[in-house]
Design a protein around this motif. Structure first.
Motif, PDB file in Angstrom:
ATOM      1  N   LEU A   1     -16.374  14.542   7.791  1.00  0.00           N
ATOM      2  CA  LEU A   1     -17.159  13.703   7.298  1.00  0.00           C
ATOM      3  C   LEU A   1     -18.341  13.991   6.250  1.00  0.00           C
ATOM      4  O   LEU A   1     -18.651  13.075   5.422  1.00  0.00           O
ATOM      5  CB  LEU A   1     -17.875  12.790   8.525  1.00  0.00           C
ATOM      6  CG  LEU A   1     -17.092  11.987   9.558  1.00  0.00           C
ATOM      7  CD1 LEU A   1     -18.032  11.274  10.655  1.00  0.00           C
ATOM      8  CD2 LEU A   1     -16.143  11.008   9.109  1.00  0.00           C
ATOM      9  N   ALA A   2     -18.508  15.187   6.239  1.00  0.00           N
ATOM     10  CA  ALA A   2     -19.431  15.627   5.076  1.00  0.00           C
ATOM     11  C   ALA A   2     -18.902  16.416   4.118  1.00  0.00           C
ATOM     12  O   ALA A   2     -19.701  16.960   3.251  1.00  0.00           O
ATOM     13  CB  ALA A   2     -20.501  16.710   5.994  1.00  0.00           C
ATOM     14  N   VAL A   3     -17.634  16.773   3.966  1.00  0.00           N
ATOM     15  CA  VAL A   3     -17.057  17.552   2.940  1.00  0.00           C
ATOM     16  C   VAL A   3     -17.199  16.959   1.438  1.00  0.00           C
ATOM     17  O   VAL A   3     -17.101  15.824   1.501  1.00  0.00           O
ATOM     18  CB  VAL A   3     -15.364  17.567   3.348  1.00  0.00           C
ATOM     19  CG1 VAL A   3     -15.226  18.437   4.546  1.00  0.00           C
ATOM     20  CG2 VAL A   3     -14.864  16.453   3.161  1.00  0.00           C
ATOM     21  N   GLU A   4     -17.150  17.589   0.770  1.00  0.00           N
ATOM     22  CA  GLU A   4     -17.503  17.267  -0.838  1.00  0.00           C
ATOM     23  C   GLU A   4     -16.277  16.409  -1.111  1.00  0.00           C
ATOM     24  O   GLU A   4     -15.175  16.811  -0.907  1.00  0.00           O
ATOM     25  CB  GLU A   4     -17.823  18.330  -1.767  1.00  0.00           C
ATOM     26  CG  GLU A   4     -17.880  17.654  -3.019  1.00  0.00           C
ATOM     27  CD  GLU A   4     -18.301  18.841  -4.252  1.00  0.00           C
ATOM     28  OE1 GLU A   4     -18.398  18.544  -5.293  1.00  0.00           O
ATOM     29  OE2 GLU A   4     -18.337  20.019  -3.917  1.00  0.00           O
ATOM     30  N   GLY A   5     -16.570  15.381  -1.713  1.00  0.00           N
ATOM     31  CA  GLY A   5     -15.129  14.201  -2.096  1.00  0.00           C
ATOM     32  C   GLY A   5     -14.817  13.355  -1.189  1.00  0.00           C
ATOM     33  O   GLY A   5     -14.060  12.474  -1.292  1.00  0.00           O
ATOM     34  N   GLY A   6     -15.082  13.767   0.396  1.00  0.00           N
ATOM     35  CA  GLY A   6     -15.020  12.871   1.453  1.00  0.00           C
ATOM     36  C   GLY A   6     -13.634  13.135   1.842  1.00  0.00           C
ATOM     37  O   GLY A   6     -12.633  13.963   1.631  1.00  0.00           O
ATOM     38  N   ALA A   7     -13.294  12.385   3.349  1.00  0.00           N
ATOM     39  CA  ALA A   7     -12.134  12.557   4.146  1.00  0.00           C
ATOM     40  C   ALA A   7     -10.906  12.166   3.321  1.00  0.00           C
ATOM     41  O   ALA A   7      -9.842  13.218   3.623  1.00  0.00           O
ATOM     42  CB  ALA A   7     -12.203  11.898   5.427  1.00  0.00           C
ATOM     43  N   ALA A   8     -10.927  11.408   2.325  1.00  0.00           N
ATOM     44  CA  ALA A   8      -9.642  11.130   1.775  1.00  0.00           C
ATOM     45  C   ALA A   8      -9.026  12.407   0.835  1.00  0.00           C
ATOM     46  O   ALA A   8      -7.721  12.622   0.769  1.00  0.00           O
ATOM     47  CB  ALA A   8      -9.944  10.204   0.805  1.00  0.00           C
ATOM     48  N   LEU A   9      -9.841  13.280   0.469  1.00  0.00           N
ATOM     49  CA  LEU A   9      -9.353  14.392  -0.252  1.00  0.00           C
ATOM     50  C   LEU A   9      -8.795  15.447   0.738  1.00  0.00           C
ATOM     51  O   LEU A   9      -7.996  16.026   0.309  1.00  0.00           O
ATOM     52  CB  LEU A   9     -10.599  15.337  -1.102  1.00  0.00           C
ATOM     53  CG  LEU A   9     -11.069  14.399  -2.343  1.00  0.00           C
ATOM     54  CD1 LEU A   9     -12.028  15.094  -3.160  1.00  0.00           C
ATOM     55  CD2 LEU A   9      -9.794  14.121  -3.188  1.00  0.00           C
ATOM     56  N   VAL A  10      -9.369  15.407   1.880  1.00  0.00           N
ATOM     57  CA  VAL A  10      -8.515  16.159   2.912  1.00  0.00           C
ATOM     58  C   VAL A  10      -7.308  15.984   3.181  1.00  0.00           C
ATOM     59  O   VAL A  10      -6.382  16.879   3.167  1.00  0.00           O
ATOM     60  CB  VAL A  10      -9.500  16.441   4.028  1.00  0.00           C
ATOM     61  CG1 VAL A  10      -8.756  17.200   5.239  1.00  0.00           C
ATOM     62  CG2 VAL A  10     -10.803  17.032   3.715  1.00  0.00           C
ATOM     63  N   VAL A  11      -7.219  14.768   3.317  1.00  0.00           N
ATOM     64  CA  VAL A  11      -5.876  13.865   3.369  1.00  0.00           C
ATOM     65  C   VAL A  11      -4.915  14.412   2.475  1.00  0.00           C
ATOM     66  O   VAL A  11      -3.720  14.581   2.556  1.00  0.00           O
ATOM     67  CB  VAL A  11      -5.638  12.420   3.817  1.00  0.00           C
ATOM     68  CG1 VAL A  11      -4.480  11.915   3.919  1.00  0.00           C
ATOM     69  CG2 VAL A  11      -6.628  12.216   4.923  1.00  0.00           C
ATOM     70  N   LEU A  12      -5.395  14.185   1.301  1.00  0.00           N
ATOM     71  CA  LEU A  12      -4.645  14.378   0.011  1.00  0.00           C
ATOM     72  C   LEU A  12      -4.097  15.866  -0.155  1.00  0.00           C
ATOM     73  O   LEU A  12      -3.050  16.154  -0.206  1.00  0.00           O
ATOM     74  CB  LEU A  12      -5.555  14.208  -1.284  1.00  0.00           C
ATOM     75  CG  LEU A  12      -4.594  14.691  -2.461  1.00  0.00           C
ATOM     76  CD1 LEU A  12      -3.556  13.489  -2.869  1.00  0.00           C
ATOM     77  CD2 LEU A  12      -5.652  14.035  -3.557  1.00  0.00           C
ATOM     78  N   GLY A  13      -4.983  16.974   0.330  1.00  0.00           N
ATOM     79  CA  GLY A  13      -4.561  18.322   0.349  1.00  0.00           C
ATOM     80  C   GLY A  13      -3.712  18.444   1.576  1.00  0.00           C
ATOM     81  O   GLY A  13      -2.619  19.357   1.177  1.00  0.00           O
ATOM     82  N   LEU A  14      -3.609  17.836   2.625  1.00  0.00           N
ATOM     83  CA  LEU A  14      -2.618  18.093   3.520  1.00  0.00           C
ATOM     84  C   LEU A  14      -1.277  17.411   3.176  1.00  0.00           C
ATOM     85  O   LEU A  14      -0.414  18.118   3.595  1.00  0.00           O
ATOM     86  CB  LEU A  14      -3.081  17.321   4.912  1.00  0.00           C
ATOM     87  CG  LEU A  14      -2.175  17.346   6.120  1.00  0.00           C
ATOM     88  CD1 LEU A  14      -1.730  18.612   6.519  1.00  0.00           C
ATOM     89  CD2 LEU A  14      -2.572  16.574   7.151  1.00  0.00           C
ATOM     90  N   ALA A  15      -1.444  16.379   2.408  1.00  0.00           N
ATOM     91  CA  ALA A  15      -0.169  15.791   1.735  1.00  0.00           C
ATOM     92  C   ALA A  15       0.487  16.785   1.113  1.00  0.00           C
ATOM     93  O   ALA A  15       1.732  16.816   1.038  1.00  0.00           O
ATOM     94  CB  ALA A  15      -0.503  14.343   1.383  1.00  0.00           C
ATOM     95  N   PHE A  16      -0.421  17.268   0.164  1.00  0.00           N
ATOM     96  CA  PHE A  16       0.482  18.271  -0.956  1.00  0.00           C
ATOM     97  C   PHE A  16       1.091  19.254  -0.028  1.00  0.00           C
ATOM     98  O   PHE A  16       2.018  19.844  -0.476  1.00  0.00           O
ATOM     99  CB  PHE A  16      -0.842  18.961  -1.796  1.00  0.00           C
ATOM    100  CG  PHE A  16      -1.359  18.016  -2.716  1.00  0.00           C
ATOM    101  CD1 PHE A  16      -0.399  17.033  -3.391  1.00  0.00           C
ATOM    102  CD2 PHE A  16      -2.580  18.139  -3.277  1.00  0.00           C
ATOM    103  CE1 PHE A  16      -0.884  16.244  -4.452  1.00  0.00           C
ATOM    104  CE2 PHE A  16      -3.043  17.348  -4.246  1.00  0.00           C
ATOM    105  CZ  PHE A  16      -2.179  16.432  -5.016  1.00  0.00           C
ATOM    106  N   TYR A  17       0.503  19.774   1.067  1.00  0.00           N
ATOM    107  CA  TYR A  17       1.006  20.767   1.940  1.00  0.00           C
ATOM    108  C   TYR A  17       2.315  20.305   2.730  1.00  0.00           C
ATOM    109  O   TYR A  17       3.411  21.055   2.626  1.00  0.00           O
ATOM    110  CB  TYR A  17       0.011  21.314   2.928  1.00  0.00           C
ATOM    111  CG  TYR A  17       0.306  22.426   3.724  1.00  0.00           C
ATOM    112  CD1 TYR A  17       0.556  23.736   2.905  1.00  0.00           C
ATOM    113  CD2 TYR A  17       0.715  22.330   5.128  1.00  0.00           C
ATOM    114  CE1 TYR A  17       1.165  24.958   3.653  1.00  0.00           C
ATOM    115  CE2 TYR A  17       1.244  23.494   5.834  1.00  0.00           C
ATOM    116  CZ  TYR A  17       1.278  24.910   5.065  1.00  0.00           C
ATOM    117  OH  TYR A  17       1.619  25.910   5.815  1.00  0.00           O
ATOM    118  N   ILE A  18       2.306  19.374   3.268  1.00  0.00           N
ATOM    119  CA  ILE A  18       3.620  18.854   4.080  1.00  0.00           C
ATOM    120  C   ILE A  18       4.889  18.634   2.829  1.00  0.00           C
ATOM    121  O   ILE A  18       5.871  18.770   3.270  1.00  0.00           O
ATOM    122  CB  ILE A  18       3.184  17.440   4.542  1.00  0.00           C
ATOM    123  CG1 ILE A  18       2.009  17.492   5.710  1.00  0.00           C
ATOM    124  CG2 ILE A  18       4.323  16.776   5.144  1.00  0.00           C
ATOM    125  CD1 ILE A  18       1.652  16.358   6.270  1.00  0.00           C
TER     126      ILE A  18
END
Length: 277
Positions: free
Chosen positions: A188-205
């Motif tokens: 919840l507190a990462v820079e850019g928001g949780a959506a960017l974490v999801v984007l990073g995971l999608a890039f990995y998958i």
């Protein structure tokens, strides 16, 4: 970022794929520098195009992180390095703003926290895939449960947010508690928001499917445009350098990226505080 190896695929024969991992990240560094110039000097008229260019930065770095995480020989050490960098960045920005207050700039910059949490989810994904592949249901279940850890780590921050409504608690105390809470990376507190974490995971998958990676980026960008109508949708243009990535490592320059990020933010902040505030 960690170094990556050459991806041995037919795609590497394409002459139009000009960017290796190092040049891709150097491009992101230049755009990031422009974006932070806008952040530090917007009060004195820094042009808006600087931050528009900066919208490409996170997708490029997250794409590079997905490659790095796959090829690193020690994933736990990789995550530890990002965690230590995240802690260091939180302390650095807190102390810097304490020593040199600037009413025009609030330093909430900590991309390391975003990369760390995204890396955690990449690790959880690996464990989930291994559990399914090796027919180990308990490992798969554990991997799913681990996904809640970065969410639960947000509880201290939410508690401090609730305390902030208490007028009897000094603002300086609240600020200190917020800083301590941010030492616990959470989604919840990462820079850019949780959506960017999801984007990073999608890039990995989908790291073996470049077209799908780019499609995911475009979908994210479209969703941002519909919801916020701000400049963040322009991250879709990161699809161009991502498409030009040839799968090669380049020179690496791992330490440069860890050093340059806090250094340039600190220098720009100090200049802004001394001469523009």
């Amino acid at each position: 970022m960690e170094k990556t190896n050459v991806i041995n695929s037919p795609d590497n024969t394409c002459n139009w794929k000009l960017l290796n991992a190092t040049t891709l990240k150097l491009l992101a560094v230049v755009l990031m520098f422009l974006d932070h110039i806008h952040q530090m000097f917007v009060s004195v008229g820094a042009p808006i195009w600087l931050t528009m260019a900066g919208r490409l930065v996170f997708p490029i770095f997250l794409f590079a992180a997905s490659e790095s995480f796959h090829y690193t020989h020690n994933k736990k050490k990789y995550l530890q390095r990002l965690l230590f960098a995240s802690w260091g960045m939180t302390v650095f920005t807190f102390v810097l703003q304490k020593v040199l207050p600037n009413d025009n700039v609030v330093l909430m910059n900590n991309a390391f926290s975003t990369f760390f949490v995204a890396g955690l989810y990449m690790l959880f994904w690996d464990k989930l895939v291994e559990g399914i592949r090796d027919r180990k249901p308990m490992q798969a279940v554990k991997a799913i449960l681990f996904c809640f850890i970065p969410v639960l780590c947000a509880l201290p921050l939410l508690f401090v947010a609730a305390l902030s409504y208490n007028e009897n608690i000094p603002f300086a105390v609240i600020r200190m508690l917020v800083t301590l809470s941010l030492l616990i990376p959470n989604i919840l507190a990462v820079e850019g928001g949780a959506a960017l974490v999801v984007l990073g995971l999608a890039f990995y998958i989908f790291r073996k499917h470049r077209v799908i990676q780019i499609l995911v980026l475009l979908i994210f960008s479209a969703a941002v445009y519909v919801v916020d109508r701000d400049f963040q949708w322009m991250m879709c243009f990161a699809a161009i350098p991502i498409a030009l990535y040839n799968g090669e490592r380049g020179r690496g320059m791992k330490n440069f990226f860890y050093i340059f990020y806090p250094l340039h933010i600190g220098v720009l902040y100090i200049i802004s505080t001394l001469f523009c505030s």
